[in-house]
Design an enzyme around this catalytic site. Sequence first.
Site, PDB file in Angstrom:
ATOM      1  N   ARG A   1      40.501  -0.709 -16.001  1.00 55.35           N
ATOM      2  CA  ARG A   1      40.852  -0.283 -14.648  1.00 55.35           C
ATOM      3  C   ARG A   1      42.124  -1.007 -14.218  1.00 55.35           C
ATOM      4  O   ARG A   1      42.210  -2.234 -14.272  1.00 55.35           O
ATOM      5  CB  ARG A   1      39.706  -0.628 -13.691  1.00 55.35           C
ATOM      6  CG  ARG A   1      39.931  -0.334 -12.208  1.00 55.35           C
ATOM      7  CD  ARG A   1      38.812  -1.025 -11.439  1.00 55.35           C
ATOM      8  NE  ARG A   1      38.717  -0.658 -10.044  1.00 55.35           N
ATOM      9  CZ  ARG A   1      39.327  -1.277  -9.042  1.00 55.35           C
ATOM     10  NH1 ARG A   1      40.171  -2.276  -9.318  1.00 55.35           N
ATOM     11  NH2 ARG A   1      39.119  -0.921  -7.796  1.00 55.35           N
TER      12      ARG A   1
ATOM     13  N   HIS B   1      33.919  -6.284   1.279  1.00 53.07           N
ATOM     14  CA  HIS B   1      33.968  -5.305   0.195  1.00 53.07           C
ATOM     15  C   HIS B   1      33.836  -6.006  -1.153  1.00 53.07           C
ATOM     16  O   HIS B   1      33.934  -7.230  -1.253  1.00 53.07           O
ATOM     17  CB  HIS B   1      35.285  -4.522   0.242  1.00 53.07           C
ATOM     18  CG  HIS B   1      36.497  -5.406   0.214  1.00 53.07           C
ATOM     19  ND1 HIS B   1      37.062  -5.951   1.352  1.00 53.07           N
ATOM     20  CD2 HIS B   1      37.275  -5.867  -0.821  1.00 53.07           C
ATOM     21  CE1 HIS B   1      38.110  -6.688   1.033  1.00 53.07           C
ATOM     22  NE2 HIS B   1      38.259  -6.666  -0.286  1.00 53.07           N
TER      23      HIS B   1
ATOM     24  N   HIS C   1      33.496 -10.076  -0.523  1.00 55.52           N
ATOM     25  CA  HIS C   1      34.392 -10.985   0.171  1.00 55.52           C
ATOM     26  C   HIS C   1      35.137 -10.234   1.264  1.00 55.52           C
ATOM     27  O   HIS C   1      35.100  -9.001   1.324  1.00 55.52           O
ATOM     28  CB  HIS C   1      35.393 -11.614  -0.797  1.00 55.52           C
ATOM     29  CG  HIS C   1      36.336 -10.619  -1.410  1.00 55.52           C
ATOM     30  ND1 HIS C   1      35.988  -9.813  -2.459  1.00 55.52           N
ATOM     31  CD2 HIS C   1      37.612 -10.294  -1.099  1.00 55.52           C
ATOM     32  CE1 HIS C   1      36.998  -9.026  -2.770  1.00 55.52           C
ATOM     33  NE2 HIS C   1      37.996  -9.296  -1.957  1.00 55.52           N
TER      34      HIS C   1
ATOM     35  N   ASP D   1      39.143 -10.286   2.988  1.00 58.45           N
ATOM     36  CA  ASP D   1      40.458 -10.776   2.577  1.00 58.45           C
ATOM     37  C   ASP D   1      40.980 -11.925   3.435  1.00 58.45           C
ATOM     38  O   ASP D   1      41.629 -12.838   2.932  1.00 58.45           O
ATOM     39  CB  ASP D   1      41.462  -9.620   2.560  1.00 58.45           C
ATOM     40  CG  ASP D   1      41.221  -8.677   1.393  1.00 58.45           C
ATOM     41  OD1 ASP D   1      40.374  -8.998   0.541  1.00 58.45           O
ATOM     42  OD2 ASP D   1      41.870  -7.619   1.342  1.00 58.45           O
TER      43      ASP D   1
END
Length: 271
Positions: free
Chosen positions: A251, A241, A183, A185
Amino acid sequence: ITFLIAGVAIYYRLKPMWRPDENQDVLAMWNRTVGTSGVIQEVKCSASKAEFTGCEPARCGRYVLDRLVSSEEAETLISMAEKGMKFGGSSGGATILDLNSGALSVGNKFADIRMLARNAGIEQLFTYEEVKLFRSIKSRIQVEIEKKWKLTAGKLKLTKPVFFSRLTDKRPSTPNDEYWHTHTDTEQYERFHYTALVYLNTYSADFEGGRFIFDSPGTNHTVHPRAGRVSVFTSGRENPHHVERVTRGTRYAITVPFTCDADYAIPEPVI
């Protein structure tokens, strides 16, 4: 809130562009620091917006730093994330805590962390020192963006959503859990101009998968999360990204976005 919550997951669906490791250029390794000057990779901007004179970069790009946030500060941020997430947690692999709206993943939905905390007899979720730490880190990142991209001081503003993310290897239960799709941003948040990610723990040591990948024709460019590492990039179409799916461990990161449009500025969160 419905619109914001739908966007908090950020995981705008485009065709995945993942490639094997041999086609990866690693910008920052998990087991070594990038040095005091950091690593910068310039890319051609996808569009120019002259309406924000003094805030738009001449060249777009990605910038990775290991000197802005200490490992001890990263541990404190993890404890802040867990302090809020203990009131819920996604039934899938991606839990989000939005520090502006108070939206928290709870099962397959979102709930207001402020209300959940009050129901537990807690009026203020974070301590003064914790809020002070977040504000300090936000200011450090803002100054670094202004310096690196030669922006006019004061033009850059914090925008929403500012959020903690906790990613695990649990199977997704809703589309919001599928964070591994490519996608950009600004397709989710038009007034994002710079996106900053603060990684709170370390790839390989604390989790597998979960690497951050800038998708490019031919060769992708990868950032390994490392506790305290800050990755900043211009938020437009020049920087598609995705995050690899986590296959082991947990994470943690916090997303801190900035805008050049004062109409989209938000006050610093104080949950």
